[in-house]
Design a protein around this motif. Structure first.
Motif, short mmCIF file in Angstrom:
data_model
loop_
_atom_site.label_atom_id
_atom_site.label_comp_id
_atom_site.label_asym_id
_atom_site.label_seq_id
_atom_site.Cartn_x
_atom_site.Cartn_y
_atom_site.Cartn_z
N ALA A 1 0.85 -1.19 0.00
CA ALA A 1 0.00 0.00 0.00
C ALA A 1 0.88 1.24 0.00
O ALA A 1 1.97 1.25 0.57
N VAL A 2 0.41 2.28 -0.67
CA VAL A 2 1.08 3.57 -0.69
C VAL A 2 0.11 4.54 -0.04
O VAL A 2 -1.05 4.61 -0.41
N THR A 3 0.60 5.31 0.93
CA THR A 3 -0.29 6.25 1.59
C THR A 3 0.16 7.68 1.39
O THR A 3 1.33 7.97 1.18
N LEU A 4 -0.80 8.55 1.47
CA LEU A 4 -0.70 10.00 1.43
C LEU A 4 0.31 10.60 0.46
O LEU A 4 -0.04 10.94 -0.65
N LYS A 5 1.54 10.74 0.86
CA LYS A 5 2.49 11.61 0.17
C LYS A 5 2.63 11.36 -1.33
O LYS A 5 2.81 12.30 -2.08
N TYR A 6 2.55 10.13 -1.78
CA TYR A 6 2.77 9.85 -3.19
C TYR A 6 1.54 9.26 -3.87
O TYR A 6 1.66 8.60 -4.90
N ALA A 7 0.39 9.50 -3.34
CA ALA A 7 -0.84 8.96 -3.92
C ALA A 7 -1.64 10.10 -4.55
O ALA A 7 -2.43 10.76 -3.88
N TYR A 8 -1.37 10.33 -5.82
CA TYR A 8 -2.05 11.38 -6.57
C TYR A 8 -2.48 10.84 -7.91
O TYR A 8 -1.90 9.88 -8.43
N LEU A 9 -3.44 11.51 -8.48
CA LEU A 9 -3.96 11.20 -9.81
C LEU A 9 -4.20 12.55 -10.48
O LEU A 9 -4.80 13.44 -9.88
N THR A 10 -3.71 12.71 -11.69
CA THR A 10 -3.86 13.99 -12.39
C THR A 10 -4.44 13.77 -13.77
O THR A 10 -4.04 12.86 -14.48
N LEU A 11 -5.37 14.64 -14.14
CA LEU A 11 -5.90 14.68 -15.50
C LEU A 11 -5.49 16.02 -16.11
O LEU A 11 -5.87 17.08 -15.61
N SER A 12 -4.70 15.95 -17.16
CA SER A 12 -4.36 17.14 -17.94
C SER A 12 -5.41 17.26 -19.05
O SER A 12 -5.51 16.38 -19.89
N VAL A 13 -6.17 18.33 -19.02
CA VAL A 13 -7.25 18.55 -19.97
C VAL A 13 -6.75 19.53 -21.03
O VAL A 13 -6.23 20.60 -20.71
N ASN A 14 -6.90 19.14 -22.29
CA ASN A 14 -6.44 19.97 -23.40
C ASN A 14 -4.96 20.31 -23.28
O ASN A 14 -4.51 21.38 -23.67
N SER A 15 -4.23 19.36 -22.73
CA SER A 15 -2.80 19.54 -22.53
C SER A 15 -2.19 18.16 -22.29
O SER A 15 -2.84 17.28 -21.73
N ARG A 16 -0.95 17.99 -22.70
CA ARG A 16 -0.30 16.69 -22.50
C ARG A 16 0.57 16.66 -21.26
O ARG A 16 1.04 15.61 -20.86
N ASP A 17 0.81 17.82 -20.65
CA ASP A 17 1.73 17.85 -19.50
C ASP A 17 1.02 18.41 -18.27
O ASP A 17 -0.12 18.84 -18.33
N LEU A 18 1.74 18.39 -17.17
CA LEU A 18 1.19 18.84 -15.89
C LEU A 18 1.12 20.35 -15.76
O LEU A 18 0.50 20.86 -14.83
#
Length: 188
Positions: free
Chosen positions: A126-143
């Motif tokens: 299990a991975v908790t808190l600090k490195y548990a993210y999900l990102t959707l780049s909308v109309n863009s390929r990068d963050l």
């Protein structure tokens, strides 16, 4: 401040497909203390109006810098277009309405999760808190909206430790994607 590693697991021109992928990933994530963050660049007054309906106390600054206008100064964002939006710590139910309000505006929506699950059959703890993210780049390929595109990219975040590549592959497989090999450093 530290960084996570954001790996692209799905690139699609179909925004509905990207949102379905995000929903699937959220179903396996620990959402106990989850919240969502927003970044966008808005040029169009109609898009601004729709975004303000979703985030009424929107935090923003003029693209030319805060001295050209900002929410902190109490300026009218419509008079300062284009603007950059940075809004943090919102409830999860604000994400999809925000995305729907964007039209062609480049944006990033990041879900700050409580954790990714243990997956014994894949050898993942299990991975908790600090490195548990999900990102959707909308109309863009990068963050960072530096690569505007008609595509939308789903990124999963890891910490770069042993097993991270397996986690990225496992999460990508859940959404019918694959680790694209595109990885970005994401400040947390």
């Amino acid at each position: 401040m530290s960084n996570s590693t954001a790996a692209a697991v799905l690139v699609t021109a179909d925004l509905d497909e990207a949102i379905r992928a995000v929903r699937t990933l959220l179903e396996v994530a620990d959402l106990k203390y989850a919240e969502v963050d927003f970044e966008a660049e808005i040029h169009d007054p109609e898009v601004l109006n729709r975004v303000q309906e979703v985030l009424s106390d929107l935090e923003w600054f003029a693209r030319g810098g805060e001295e050209k206008g900002s929410s902190e100064a109490g300026d009218d964002p419509a008079a300062c277009l284009p603007i950059k939006v940075f809004d943090w710590g919102r409830p999860l139910d604000r994400a999809e309405p925000f995305i729907a309000a964007l039209a062609d505006s480049p944006a990033v929506v990041r879900w700050d999760l409580n954790g990714w699950p243990e997956v014994p059959e894949a050898g993942l703890e299990a991975v908790t808190l600090k490195y548990a993210y999900l990102t959707l780049s909308v109309n863009s390929r990068d963050l960072y909206q530096d690569e505007p595109s008609r595509d939308h990219t789903v990124h999963v975040h890891t910490h770069g430790a042993e097993g991270s590549e397996r986690r990225v592959e496992w999460l990508a497989a859940l959404v019918g994607g694959k680790a694209t090999g595109r990885v970005e450093s994401a400040p947390l």
